[in-house]
Write a protein that holds these residues in place. Structure first.
Motif, short mmCIF file in Angstrom:
data_model
loop_
_atom_site.label_atom_id
_atom_site.label_comp_id
_atom_site.label_asym_id
_atom_site.label_seq_id
_atom_site.Cartn_x
_atom_site.Cartn_y
_atom_site.Cartn_z
N VAL A 1 0.86 -1.18 0.00
CA VAL A 1 0.00 0.00 0.00
C VAL A 1 0.90 1.23 0.00
N ILE A 2 0.60 2.17 -0.88
CA ILE A 2 1.40 3.39 -1.01
C ILE A 2 1.20 4.28 0.21
N ARG A 3 2.33 4.66 0.84
CA ARG A 3 2.30 5.50 2.04
C ARG A 3 2.91 6.87 1.82
N PHE A 4 3.72 7.02 0.76
CA PHE A 4 4.30 8.32 0.41
C PHE A 4 4.44 8.38 -1.10
N TRP A 5 4.14 9.56 -1.66
CA TRP A 5 4.12 9.76 -3.11
C TRP A 5 4.56 11.19 -3.35
N ASN A 6 5.74 11.41 -3.92
CA ASN A 6 6.24 12.78 -4.06
C ASN A 6 5.77 13.44 -5.35
N ALA A 7 6.18 14.69 -5.54
CA ALA A 7 5.79 15.45 -6.73
C ALA A 7 6.34 14.81 -8.00
N GLY A 8 7.52 14.19 -7.93
CA GLY A 8 8.07 13.48 -9.09
C GLY A 8 7.18 12.32 -9.50
N ALA A 9 6.62 11.62 -8.53
CA ALA A 9 5.70 10.51 -8.83
C ALA A 9 4.44 11.05 -9.49
N GLU A 10 3.95 12.18 -9.02
CA GLU A 10 2.78 12.79 -9.64
C GLU A 10 3.08 13.17 -11.09
N ARG A 11 4.24 13.77 -11.32
CA ARG A 11 4.63 14.17 -12.68
C ARG A 11 4.75 12.97 -13.60
N ILE A 12 5.35 11.90 -13.12
CA ILE A 12 5.59 10.72 -13.97
C ILE A 12 4.32 9.90 -14.18
N PHE A 13 3.57 9.65 -13.10
CA PHE A 13 2.43 8.74 -13.19
C PHE A 13 1.08 9.42 -13.32
#
Length: 140
Positions: free
Chosen positions: A31-43
């Motif tokens: 389960v995803i517990r942390f998601w940074n701005a780079g993850a938002e940009r990529i995914f």
């Protein structure tokens, strides 16, 4: 010794939040517990959309069985082939359903009991490079 604002804590915070690569932290259940701005940009998923959901949101159906088998082995043993700087190249999914190619390394997160609490993955979109290599191979 650190000077001025060059503390390990400040550097770590900047890396986590400003790194253009995705930093995705998942617990032992995937389960995803942390998601940074780079993850938002990529995914394409915002942190609010991704946090609390399964890693399946970025794993293509055909790769899920192999992913979860390797994930379970890592959680059981505390070891991964991709934790010492080795990169794994895999297909991934974006929010819009499009497929991309990513490379990632991971860091196991030990918990207070000595077992693994989760993993930290650092992912980079390498779709353009992958497509270029494919084009060059086809041109030979």
């Amino acid at each position: 010794m650190t000077a001025g604002g060059f503390t390990p804590e400040r550097i770590a915070a900047l890396l986590l939040h400003a790194l253009p690569d995705a930093v995705v932290v998942s617990d032992a259940g995937g389960v995803i517990r942390f998601w940074n701005a780079g993850a938002e940009r990529i995914f394409g998923f915002t942190p609010g959309e991704a946090t609390g959901r399964s890693l399946d949101i970025i794993i293509p159906d055909r790769q899920r069985a192999r992913h979860w088998s390797a994930f379970a082995r890592t959680m059981e043993t505390g070891e991964s082939r991709y934790g010492a700087g080795d990169l794994l190249s895999v297909p991934a999914l974006r929010k819009d359903g499009s497929r991309i190619s990513v490379q990632f390394s991971m860091i196991p997160m030990p918990g207070p009991d000595g077992g693994l609490e989760g993993v930290i993955a650092v992912l980079r979109d390498v779709t353009a490079e992958f497509e270029e290599r494919k084009r060059l191979r086809a041109a030979r």
